[in-house]
Design a protein around this motif. Structure first.
Motif, short mmCIF file in Angstrom:
data_model
loop_
_atom_site.label_atom_id
_atom_site.label_comp_id
_atom_site.label_asym_id
_atom_site.label_seq_id
_atom_site.Cartn_x
_atom_site.Cartn_y
_atom_site.Cartn_z
N THR A 1 -6.96 -0.80 2.22
CA THR A 1 -6.54 -2.13 2.68
C THR A 1 -7.46 -2.60 3.80
OG1 THR A 1 -5.03 -1.30 4.38
CG2 THR A 1 -4.10 -1.63 2.18
N ALA B 1 0.83 -1.21 0.00
CA ALA B 1 0.00 0.00 0.00
C ALA B 1 0.86 1.26 0.00
CB ALA B 1 -0.94 -0.01 1.21
N MET C 1 -5.90 -0.95 -5.23
CA MET C 1 -5.16 0.23 -5.66
C MET C 1 -5.77 0.82 -6.92
SD MET C 1 -1.32 -1.35 -5.17
CE MET C 1 -1.69 -3.04 -5.58
N ALA D 1 2.22 1.89 -3.44
CA ALA D 1 1.16 2.43 -4.31
C ALA D 1 0.88 3.89 -3.99
CB ALA D 1 -0.10 1.59 -4.16
N GLN D 2 0.83 4.22 -2.70
CA GLN D 2 0.60 5.62 -2.30
C GLN D 2 1.71 6.53 -2.80
OE1 GLN D 2 -0.08 5.35 2.01
NE2 GLN D 2 -2.02 6.38 1.64
N TRP E 1 -1.36 6.82 -6.11
CA TRP E 1 -2.60 6.05 -6.27
C TRP E 1 -3.40 6.07 -4.98
CZ3 TRP E 1 0.07 0.97 -8.27
CH2 TRP E 1 0.73 1.24 -9.48
N GLN E 2 -4.71 6.03 -5.12
CA GLN E 2 -5.56 5.86 -3.95
C GLN E 2 -5.54 4.37 -3.58
OE1 GLN E 2 -10.12 6.11 -3.37
NE2 GLN E 2 -9.34 8.20 -3.26
N VAL E 3 -5.44 4.08 -2.29
CA VAL E 3 -5.31 2.70 -1.82
C VAL E 3 -6.25 2.47 -0.64
CG1 VAL E 3 -3.71 0.93 -0.97
CG2 VAL E 3 -2.86 2.75 -2.43
N VAL F 1 -5.67 -5.64 -0.63
CA VAL F 1 -5.09 -4.36 -1.04
C VAL F 1 -5.72 -3.99 -2.39
CG1 VAL F 1 -3.00 -3.06 -1.56
CG2 VAL F 1 -2.90 -4.94 0.09
N ASN G 1 -4.71 2.27 -9.63
CA ASN G 1 -3.51 2.56 -10.43
C ASN G 1 -3.83 3.32 -11.71
OD1 ASN G 1 -4.71 0.04 -11.30
ND2 ASN G 1 -2.93 -0.24 -12.61
#
Length: 198
Positions: free
Chosen positions: A34, A22, A53, A25-26, A30-32, A51, A55
């Protein structure tokens, strides 16, 4: 949208692996989201981390994956891979460690738990389908690094190095430095190198 499911046994680092993924990805903007579903984790029970994402720049509203939607499933133990196989998307990728952790139910059974047979069944189930299967000889990688504590990083690095998600090992390295306690950063970075070299 990229959906990843991580499944393991309590104490294997599934939750930390999800946190690292996560974070990577952040760092990409990107919005994530979990979430964890944790059973009797402290007693060797199963732990599943979801998780999700965005992307492609999309918003992520819910953290839990639906069955048949995971682009990537990373299993820390073969039996756990079999347990969560229904989450794998038709064209998804299953990455699993091959070293077994015998569940309590198997210890009480008259039939021995054979991880090699579980791996063979998984391979057979995915043969001829669009989904991909990657069995990781985690025992060999652990010997190279010298610690089983970094199994989570080894499996993440193998999945990323193979191009199964649009993140790379440099993203993983940075996320490790942010999420892992300073005393264990170098060990985790060595695990990444070992996984990529194998």
């Amino acid at each position: 949208m990229l959906d990843v499911l991580l499944a393991g046994v309590g104490g294997q680092g599934t939750v930390l692996a999800a946190k690292v993924l996560a974070q990577a990805a952040q760092d990409k903007g990107w919005q994530v989201r979990t979430a964890e579903t944790i059973g009797m984790a402290q007693r060797g029970g199963n732990v599943t981390s979801h998780v999700r994402m965005g992307n492609g720049g999309e918003e992520v509203f819910a953290p839990l994956l639906a069955h048949g939607t995971a682009d990537l499933v990373i299993a820390f133990e073969p039996g756990e891979a079999a347990r969560v196989l229904s989450f794998l998307a038709p064209n998804g990728v299953l990455v699993t460690a091959t070293t077994p952790i015998q569940p309590v139910t198997a210890a009480l059974s008259s039939v021995p738990y054979r991880a090699d047979r579980v791996v063979q069944r998984l391979e057979a189930q995915l043969a001829g389908k669009e989904a991909s299967f990657v069995a990781v000889d985690d025992a060999a990688l652990v010997r190279t690094v010298g610690s089983r504590k970094v199994l989570n990083t080894l499996l993440l690095a193998r999945a990323l190095a193979a191009g199964h998600v649009p993140l790379d090992v440099d993203d993983l390295r940075h996320a490790i430095e942010v999420c892992v306690k300073p005393a264990f950063v170098q060990l985790n970075l060595a695990a990444i190198e070992a996984a990529v070299a194998s």
